[in-house]
Design an enzyme around this catalytic site. Sequence first.
Site, PDB file in Angstrom:
ATOM      1  N   LYS A  39      18.532  38.556 -22.884  1.00  0.00           N
ATOM      2  CA  LYS A  39      17.069  37.675 -22.644  1.00  0.00           C
ATOM      3  C   LYS A  39      16.953  37.519 -21.194  1.00  0.00           C
ATOM      4  CE  LYS A  39      14.267  34.087 -23.970  1.00  0.00           C
ATOM      5  NZ  LYS A  39      14.819  32.787 -24.260  1.00  0.00           N
ATOM      6  N   ASN A  43      12.805  30.876 -15.718  1.00  0.00           N
ATOM      7  CA  ASN A  43      12.398  29.436 -15.635  1.00  0.00           C
ATOM      8  C   ASN A  43      11.863  28.831 -14.429  1.00  0.00           C
ATOM      9  OD1 ASN A  43      11.935  29.060 -18.642  1.00  0.00           O
ATOM     10  ND2 ASN A  43      14.111  28.479 -18.707  1.00  0.00           N
ATOM     11  N   CYS A  89      10.801  36.781 -20.948  1.00  0.00           N
ATOM     12  CA  CYS A  89      10.360  35.424 -21.197  1.00  0.00           C
ATOM     13  C   CYS A  89       9.730  34.982 -20.065  1.00  0.00           C
ATOM     14  CB  CYS A  89      11.503  34.720 -21.647  1.00  0.00           C
ATOM     15  SG  CYS A  89      11.302  32.710 -21.891  1.00  0.00           S
ATOM     16  N   SER A  90       8.566  34.828 -19.752  1.00  0.00           N
ATOM     17  CA  SER A  90       7.992  34.551 -18.559  1.00  0.00           C
ATOM     18  C   SER A  90       8.671  35.378 -17.443  1.00  0.00           C
ATOM     19  CB  SER A  90       8.162  33.291 -18.568  1.00  0.00           C
ATOM     20  OG  SER A  90       7.142  32.734 -17.136  1.00  0.00           O
ATOM     21  N   GLY A  91       8.908  36.560 -17.796  1.00  0.00           N
ATOM     22  CA  GLY A  91       9.593  37.170 -16.753  1.00  0.00           C
ATOM     23  C   GLY A  91       8.932  37.800 -15.712  1.00  0.00           C
ATOM     24  N   GLY A  92       9.423  38.161 -14.441  1.00  0.00           N
ATOM     25  CA  GLY A  92       8.684  38.699 -13.413  1.00  0.00           C
ATOM     26  C   GLY A  92       7.767  37.743 -12.680  1.00  0.00           C
ATOM     27  N   ASP A  97       2.819  40.120 -19.556  1.00  0.00           N
ATOM     28  CA  ASP A  97       1.716  41.044 -19.360  1.00  0.00           C
ATOM     29  C   ASP A  97       2.325  42.316 -20.116  1.00  0.00           C
ATOM     30  OD1 ASP A  97       3.442  42.105 -17.394  1.00  0.00           O
ATOM     31  OD2 ASP A  97       2.519  41.070 -15.968  1.00  0.00           O
ATOM     32  N   GLU A 177      18.858  24.070 -48.193  1.00  0.00           N
ATOM     33  CA  GLU A 177      18.135  24.580 -47.108  1.00  0.00           C
ATOM     34  C   GLU A 177      18.803  26.167 -46.911  1.00  0.00           C
ATOM     35  OE1 GLU A 177      16.109  21.256 -44.304  1.00  0.00           O
ATOM     36  OE2 GLU A 177      18.479  21.576 -44.106  1.00  0.00           O
TER      37      GLU A 177
END
Length: 291
Positions: A39, A43, A89-92, A97, A177
């Site tokens: 991952k 952040n 994950c919002s990488g870079g 993109d 469940e």
Amino acid sequence: KPMRSRYQLVLDMSNPEVVDYLYGVMSAILRENHIEYVKWDMNRSISDWYTATLSRGRQMEMPHRYVLGLYELLEKLTSEFPDVLFEGCSGGGGRFDAGMMYYCPQIWCSDDTDAHERTFIQYGTSFFYPTSTVGSHVSAVPNHQTGRITSIETRGVVAMAGSFGYEMDLNKISEEEKEMVKEQVAAMHEYYELTHEGLYYRLTGLKKQDFMAWEFVAEDQSRALLTIVKTDAEGNMLPVHTKVCGLAEDKLYRCSLDGEIRSGRTWNRAGLTLHQVLGEYESIRVEFTEV
């Protein structure tokens, strides 16, 4: 003085020495351990756009050079470890993109895993990314961000409009469940080609309405899977009516709701009206099968 947001600092990826260092330590970990999934999170937003590798008059180059450094690192890692799934994950530097998608064929869509919110988040994401690339999971309730409680059925069908998975302690859910989890995993395998390889139709938008609906259609148009999630409820509600798309006009299809058989032309033009009333956050999955 540097800004210590989240008590963190950002590594300068525009500096080749930093890229080489990260490649060394990360490749060693991947080489020495059995790792199949990474991952790649970010952040910590970049607030101090400065690099010691450039003169004062060239500091404006830093954001672009930062991204090139990130790409260089990912190029090395994905080339050496082609069997590792790197999830972005919002990488870079806060980027989500097509450039990152080249290296990260799966991207975590949002930390907001509330099923109700995700119907809108994933709707917007679908304009730019195939649903198969969107990380989407069934999480615990009450949701950690919204406090909302939705059924495990609804959380499951919403997650299936993405990569599908679970991020919850299965030891804490009821026996009923747990049986639902087994059914959902089986359904994911049953519909995998539809949801990951089929054509995706957005049947509703963001205009004021009380439900969201989307549809997956097989490439050969032999079957389709339509999902409806009730996002709002009030007294004396009208029946849910949604359009149906993508069915072959000259083929006959059986609807899983009541076994009714109609031509693809009829389904495409008349749409589908539910006979039962859905309560708030309830959902239903409808399959159309060629006969």
